[in-house]
Write a protein that holds these residues in place. Structure first.
Motif, mmCIF file in Angstrom:
data_model
loop_
_atom_site.group_PDB
_atom_site.id
_atom_site.type_symbol
_atom_site.label_atom_id
_atom_site.label_comp_id
_atom_site.label_asym_id
_atom_site.label_seq_id
_atom_site.Cartn_x
_atom_site.Cartn_y
_atom_site.Cartn_z
ATOM 1 N N ILE A 1 40.334 50.961 33.656
ATOM 2 C CA ILE A 1 41.672 50.994 33.064
ATOM 3 C C ILE A 1 42.678 50.335 34.001
ATOM 4 C CG2 ILE A 1 41.263 53.000 31.607
ATOM 5 C CD1 ILE A 1 42.572 54.740 33.745
ATOM 6 N N ASP A 2 42.162 49.819 35.120
ATOM 7 C CA ASP A 2 42.931 49.073 36.120
ATOM 8 C C ASP A 2 41.913 48.208 36.857
ATOM 9 O OD1 ASP A 2 41.636 50.716 37.997
ATOM 10 O OD2 ASP A 2 43.355 52.014 38.298
ATOM 11 N N PRO A 3 42.239 47.547 37.961
ATOM 12 C CA PRO A 3 41.253 46.657 38.582
ATOM 13 C C PRO A 3 40.000 47.328 39.150
ATOM 14 C CG PRO A 3 43.467 46.016 39.239
ATOM 15 C CD PRO A 3 43.595 47.327 38.536
ATOM 16 N N ASN B 1 43.065 51.722 26.381
ATOM 17 C CA ASN B 1 42.964 50.441 27.070
ATOM 18 C C ASN B 1 41.735 50.341 27.965
ATOM 19 O OD1 ASN B 1 44.286 52.454 28.693
ATOM 20 N ND2 ASN B 1 44.852 50.866 30.169
ATOM 21 N N ALA B 2 40.687 51.105 27.685
ATOM 22 C CA ALA B 2 39.473 51.068 28.491
ATOM 23 C C ALA B 2 38.656 49.832 28.131
ATOM 24 C CB ALA B 2 38.652 52.331 28.272
ATOM 25 N N ARG B 3 38.215 49.103 29.161
ATOM 26 C CA ARG B 3 37.374 47.916 28.960
ATOM 27 C C ARG B 3 36.057 48.127 29.679
ATOM 28 N NH1 ARG B 3 42.139 47.925 31.368
ATOM 29 N NH2 ARG B 3 41.855 46.120 32.720
ATOM 30 N N VAL B 4 34.980 47.693 29.040
ATOM 31 C CA VAL B 4 33.679 47.858 29.671
ATOM 32 C C VAL B 4 33.554 46.885 30.844
ATOM 33 C CG1 VAL B 4 32.501 46.279 28.054
ATOM 34 C CG2 VAL B 4 31.189 47.993 29.325
ATOM 35 N N ILE C 1 37.990 44.328 40.000
ATOM 36 C CA ILE C 1 37.971 43.186 39.089
ATOM 37 C C ILE C 1 39.406 42.707 38.947
ATOM 38 C CG2 ILE C 1 37.415 42.425 36.747
ATOM 39 C CD1 ILE C 1 35.268 44.642 36.697
ATOM 40 N N GLU C 2 39.780 41.756 39.772
ATOM 41 C CA GLU C 2 41.166 41.286 39.809
ATOM 42 C C GLU C 2 41.476 40.301 38.682
ATOM 43 O OE1 GLU C 2 43.201 42.762 41.610
ATOM 44 O OE2 GLU C 2 42.046 43.644 43.252
#
Length: 304
Positions: free
Chosen positions: A177-179, A161-164, A255-256
Motif C-alpha cells: 500500500i506504499d513502497p 489501494n492494495a497492489r500485488v 518498490i519505488e
C-alpha cells in the motif's frame, strides 16, 4: 477506492494476559505502555502509541487495523463499504479510546477476518523503551488467512489501494500500500485468522542474535533464519502464547517505481521459493478469530 495509508495495529484476545504480556515484553522485546485500561495491554514497537493490544478474555485474533487519511476519508470508506454490501459498525468513543484513535469503523472481510479502519492513530515522540535489545525498528506487516488468496486479492484490490507485489502460487498473495514490498499478505488457510505479525529489525545481526536468544529461552522457532526471494528479507518466525506467531525480518525490498513493477509468481513447491537459503520450510501457526457474538467480540471488559 479506499486509500489505506498504513497498517495500524493488531488486537488479540488472550485467556492468560499475564503470560502473553510477559512473552511480548521479555521475549519479543516490545514496550508495555502504561496500563490505564483494565484487561488490556498496549505494546509499542515504534512511534505508534501501540501496534499490538492484548485483550484479556476469549483467546483468538480480534481485529487488524489500517489507517486512512482523516475523518472525511473514514466516512467515505464507511459509505463505500456499505454500498458494497458489507455490514459496517462504527466504534464507540470508549472503543476508539482503547485503540488510541479518534474514530474507527469495523467490518468482516468476505472470509471472516475482522478489519478496522481508523482515523488519527496516536503518535508518541518519546523513543521506545524496548524490553530487550532485539533491534526492532517498526511494526512491519501483518498476514491474514483466507481459503482463496486470489479472491482475497480481488477484495483488497477491488475496494482498497492494495497492489500485488508477488504471488506464491495459490499459497500466498503479498500486497503493498506504499513502497514497502508488502504491508499486508494473505496466506491460504482453511478459514480466517492471523497468520503472523512482523517486526522489522535494524540489521541481519539482530535476526541472528534473536535466533540464539530464542533457542536459549526454549521458544519454538517455526521457520528460519532464512531469506525470502520475494521481499529479499531475512526472516525468523517464532511461536508465542495462544497460537500467536511473531516474525523478525531485515532488508525488505522497496518498490519505488510502482508503474514499472511486474508481479512475479513463485511455485511454493520449488526449492528456494520460500527460503533462498534452502532451510526447512513449514506453514507457520495461525491464530484463529475469537468467537464473536453478533458484531461484537466477547473478551472481558474491553470491547464493550
Amino acid at each position: 477506492m479506499i486509500t489505506l495509508t498504513d497498517i495500524a495495529y493488531v488486537r488479540s484476545g488472550v485467556a492468560d494476559l499475564e503470560t502473553a504480556v510477559d512473552f511480548a515484553t521479555r521475549i519479543v522485546g516490545l514496550e508495555l505502555a502504561d496500563q490505564t485500561e483494565p484487561g488490556v495491554a498496549h505494546l509499542r514497537a515504534d512511534s505508534r502509541h501501540h501496534c499490538l493490544a492484548l485483550v484479556e478474555g476469549v483467546s483468538g485474533v480480534l481485529a487488524s487495523g489500517f489507517t486512512v487519511a482523516d475523518s472525511d476519508a473514514l466516512e467515505a470508506a464507511e459509505s463505500d463499504l456499505e454500498r458494497a454490501g458489507f455490514a459496517v459498525r462504527r466504534g464507540s468513543k470508549q472503543e476508539a479510546r482503547s485503540r488510541r484513535v479518534a474514530e474507527f469503523v469495523g467490518f468482516d472481510d468476505p472470509f471472516g477476518n475482522r478489519i478496522e479502519l481508523v482515523s488519527q492513530q496516536e503518535t508518541i515522540t518519546r523513543p521506545v523503551a524496548f524490553s530487550r535489545p532485539a533491534g526492532i525498528t517498526e511494526f512491519g506487516h501483518l498476514c491474514l488467512d483466507a481459503p482463496d488468496v486470489h479472491e482475497a486479492y480481488r477484495f483488497w484490490n477491488g475496494h482498497f489501494n492494495a497492489r500485488v507485489s508477488d504471488w506464491i502460487g495459490d499459497a500466498a498473495c503479498l500486497m503493498r500500500i506504499d513502497p514497502v514490498h508488502h504491508k499486508l499478505a494473505v496466506f491460504q488457510g482453511e478459514s480466517a485468522g492471523l497468520c503472523h505479525m512482523n517486526f522489522q529489525v535494524e540489521s541481519i545481526d539482530d535476526v541472528f542474535r534473536s535466533w540464539h536468544f530464542l533457542q536459549e529461552h526454549d521458544v519454538e522457532i517455526e521457520m528460519g533464519p532464512g531469506r525470502h526471494p520475494q521481499s529479499t528479507a531475512v526472516f525468523l518466525y517464532f511461536l508465542g502464547p495462544e497460537g500467536f506467531t511473531y516474525e523478525y525480518s531485515f532488508g525488505v525490498r522497496r518498490i519505488e517505481d510502482d508503474a514499472a513493477w511486474r508481479p512475479r509468481t513463485f511455485d511454493p513447491d520449488e526449492p528456494g521459493s520460500i527460503d533462498m537459503w534452502l532451510g526447512p520450510v513449514k506453514r507457520v501457526s495461525t491464530q484463529r478469530p475469537a468467537p464473536m457474538t453478533g458484531t461484537h467480540s466477547t473478551p472481558r471488559g474491553a470491547d464493550k
